[in-house]
Design a protein around this motif. Structure first.
Motif, PDB file in Angstrom:
ATOM      1  N   SER A  46       0.824  -1.203   0.000  1.00  0.00           N
ATOM      2  CA  SER A  46       0.000   0.000   0.000  1.00  0.00           C
ATOM      3  C   SER A  46       0.859   1.255   0.000  1.00  0.00           C
ATOM      4  N   GLY A  47       0.425   2.243  -0.760  1.00  0.00           N
ATOM      5  CA  GLY A  47       1.105   3.529  -0.773  1.00  0.00           C
ATOM      6  C   GLY A  47       0.609   4.458   0.315  1.00  0.00           C
ATOM      7  N   GLU A  48      -0.488   4.104   0.942  1.00  0.00           N
ATOM      8  CA  GLU A  48      -1.097   4.924   1.983  1.00  0.00           C
ATOM      9  C   GLU A  48      -1.076   4.195   3.324  1.00  0.00           C
ATOM     10  N   PRO A  49      -0.463   4.802   4.337  1.00  0.00           N
ATOM     11  CA  PRO A  49      -0.461   4.150   5.647  1.00  0.00           C
ATOM     12  C   PRO A  49      -1.851   4.189   6.287  1.00  0.00           C
ATOM     13  N   PRO A  50      -2.139   3.244   7.160  1.00  0.00           N
ATOM     14  CA  PRO A  50      -3.395   3.267   7.903  1.00  0.00           C
ATOM     15  C   PRO A  50      -3.402   4.427   8.904  1.00  0.00           C
ATOM     16  N   SER A  51      -4.548   4.703   9.456  1.00  0.00           N
ATOM     17  CA  SER A  51      -4.670   5.779  10.444  1.00  0.00           C
ATOM     18  C   SER A  51      -3.882   5.441  11.703  1.00  0.00           C
ATOM     19  N   GLU A  52      -3.559   6.461  12.463  1.00  0.00           N
ATOM     20  CA  GLU A  52      -2.875   6.266  13.749  1.00  0.00           C
ATOM     21  C   GLU A  52      -3.716   5.397  14.674  1.00  0.00           C
ATOM     22  N   ASN A  53      -5.033   5.587  14.653  1.00  0.00           N
ATOM     23  CA  ASN A  53      -5.920   4.775  15.494  1.00  0.00           C
ATOM     24  C   ASN A  53      -5.827   3.303  15.121  1.00  0.00           C
TER      25      ASN A  53
ATOM     26  N   ALA B  40      -2.715   1.800  16.429  1.00  0.00           N
ATOM     27  CA  ALA B  40      -2.620   1.785  17.894  1.00  0.00           C
ATOM     28  C   ALA B  40      -3.340   0.597  18.529  1.00  0.00           C
ATOM     29  N   SER B  41      -3.828  -0.318  17.743  1.00  0.00           N
ATOM     30  CA  SER B  41      -4.544  -1.483  18.265  1.00  0.00           C
ATOM     31  C   SER B  41      -3.682  -2.262  19.253  1.00  0.00           C
ATOM     32  N   ASN B  42      -4.319  -2.835  20.258  1.00  0.00           N
ATOM     33  CA  ASN B  42      -3.622  -3.674  21.230  1.00  0.00           C
ATOM     34  C   ASN B  42      -3.761  -5.156  20.905  1.00  0.00           C
ATOM     35  N   GLN B  43      -4.503  -5.479  19.868  1.00  0.00           N
ATOM     36  CA  GLN B  43      -4.735  -6.871  19.500  1.00  0.00           C
ATOM     37  C   GLN B  43      -3.539  -7.427  18.721  1.00  0.00           C
ATOM     38  N   PRO B  44      -3.249  -8.712  18.853  1.00  0.00           N
ATOM     39  CA  PRO B  44      -2.176  -9.308  18.047  1.00  0.00           C
ATOM     40  C   PRO B  44      -2.441  -9.073  16.565  1.00  0.00           C
ATOM     41  N   PHE B  45      -1.396  -8.707  15.852  1.00  0.00           N
ATOM     42  CA  PHE B  45      -1.462  -8.444  14.417  1.00  0.00           C
ATOM     43  C   PHE B  45      -2.445  -7.319  14.079  1.00  0.00           C
ATOM     44  N   CYS B  46      -2.841  -6.514  15.055  1.00  0.00           N
ATOM     45  CA  CYS B  46      -3.849  -5.451  14.861  1.00  0.00           C
ATOM     46  C   CYS B  46      -5.063  -6.012  14.129  1.00  0.00           C
ATOM     47  N   ILE B  47      -5.419  -7.226  14.476  1.00  0.00           N
ATOM     48  CA  ILE B  47      -6.453  -7.961  13.751  1.00  0.00           C
ATOM     49  C   ILE B  47      -7.807  -7.251  13.750  1.00  0.00           C
ATOM     50  N   ASP B  48      -8.021  -6.405  14.741  1.00  0.00           N
ATOM     51  CA  ASP B  48      -9.299  -5.696  14.812  1.00  0.00           C
ATOM     52  C   ASP B  48      -9.335  -4.424  13.971  1.00  0.00           C
TER      53      ASP B  48
ATOM     54  N   PHE C  96      -4.169  -8.234   7.389  1.00  0.00           N
ATOM     55  CA  PHE C  96      -2.879  -8.839   7.720  1.00  0.00           C
ATOM     56  C   PHE C  96      -1.745  -8.187   6.931  1.00  0.00           C
ATOM     57  N   THR C  97      -1.960  -7.940   5.639  1.00  0.00           N
ATOM     58  CA  THR C  97      -0.894  -7.365   4.823  1.00  0.00           C
ATOM     59  C   THR C  97      -0.569  -5.932   5.240  1.00  0.00           C
ATOM     60  N   GLU C  98      -1.555  -5.195   5.751  1.00  0.00           N
ATOM     61  CA  GLU C  98      -1.283  -3.854   6.273  1.00  0.00           C
ATOM     62  C   GLU C  98      -0.423  -3.958   7.528  1.00  0.00           C
TER      63      GLU C  98
ATOM     64  N   LEU D 164       1.586  -6.374   8.265  1.00  0.00           N
ATOM     65  CA  LEU D 164       2.897  -6.836   7.838  1.00  0.00           C
ATOM     66  C   LEU D 164       3.742  -5.664   7.330  1.00  0.00           C
ATOM     67  N   GLN D 165       3.154  -4.826   6.507  1.00  0.00           N
ATOM     68  CA  GLN D 165       3.878  -3.693   5.927  1.00  0.00           C
ATOM     69  C   GLN D 165       4.163  -2.594   6.933  1.00  0.00           C
ATOM     70  N   PHE D 166       3.134  -2.162   7.647  1.00  0.00           N
ATOM     71  CA  PHE D 166       3.248  -0.954   8.461  1.00  0.00           C
ATOM     72  C   PHE D 166       3.635  -1.186   9.919  1.00  0.00           C
ATOM     73  N   VAL D 167       3.548  -2.404  10.379  1.00  0.00           N
ATOM     74  CA  VAL D 167       3.960  -2.690  11.755  1.00  0.00           C
ATOM     75  C   VAL D 167       5.198  -3.585  11.748  1.00  0.00           C
ATOM     76  N   PHE D 168       5.063  -4.793  11.243  1.00  0.00           N
ATOM     77  CA  PHE D 168       6.176  -5.746  11.304  1.00  0.00           C
ATOM     78  C   PHE D 168       7.411  -5.252  10.551  1.00  0.00           C
ATOM     79  N   LEU D 169       7.256  -4.929   9.262  1.00  0.00           N
ATOM     80  CA  LEU D 169       8.430  -4.514   8.488  1.00  0.00           C
ATOM     81  C   LEU D 169       9.051  -3.246   9.056  1.00  0.00           C
ATOM     82  N   GLU D 170       8.227  -2.285   9.447  1.00  0.00           N
ATOM     83  CA  GLU D 170       8.765  -1.039  10.018  1.00  0.00           C
ATOM     84  C   GLU D 170       9.554  -1.313  11.293  1.00  0.00           C
TER      85      GLU D 170
END
Length: 111
Positions: free
Chosen positions: A29-36, A39-47, A51-53, A55-61
Motif C-alpha cells: 500500500s502507498g497509503e499508511p493506515p490511520s494512527e488509530n 494503535a490497536s492492542n490486538q495481536p497483528f492489529c487484527i481488529d 494482515f498485509t497492512e 505486515l507492511q506498516f507494523v512488522f516490516l517497520e
C-alpha cells in the motif's frame, strides 16, 4: 548474547524479500493506515488492519528499525501461520510470500 552481523544481514535480506513479494502480488500500500488503526492492542492489529497492512506498516517497520539500530532481534516469530490463514481465503497467490515469512520465522527462532 547479541546476534551476529551475518544474522542481521540475513534478516535484512528477508525483510527486503517480503517487501518485493508484497509488491509483486500487489498487496503493498502507498497509503499508511490511520494512527488509530495502528494503535490497536490486538495481536497483528487484527481488529483494525488487514494482515498485509500489519505486515507492511507494523512488522516490516519495526524489524527494519531493529536491524538498522542493531537492537536485539526477537527470539520467537510465528508470522507464517497467520499469513497462511490470511491467504487461504484470498485471491492473491501468497505462496512465495509465505515462504519468505517461514524463512524469517526460522531465522528469528534460531537466533
Amino acid at each position: 548474547m547479541s546476534a551476529s552481523p551475518e544474522l542481521y544481514s540475513e534478516v535484512a535480506d528477508r525483510l527486503l524479500g517480503i517487501e518485493i513479494e508484497m509488491r509483486r502480488i500487489e498487496v503493498w500500500s502507498g497509503e499508511p493506515p490511520s494512527e488509530n488503526a495502528l494503535a490497536s492492542n490486538q495481536p497483528f492489529c487484527i481488529d483494525t488492519l488487514e494482515f498485509t497492512e500489519w505486515l507492511q506498516f507494523v512488522f516490516l517497520e519495526r524489524m527494519r528499525f531493529i536491524v538498522e539500530q542493531g537492537h536485539g532481534l526477537p527470539s520467537v516469530s510465528g508470522i507464517a501461520p497467520m499469513a497462511e490463514e490470511h491467504f487461504r481465503s484470498r485471491p492473491e497467490p501468497g505462496d512465495a510470500l509465505l515462504r519468505e515469512l517461514e524463512a524469517i520465522d526460522e531465522l528469528l527462532s534460531d537466533s
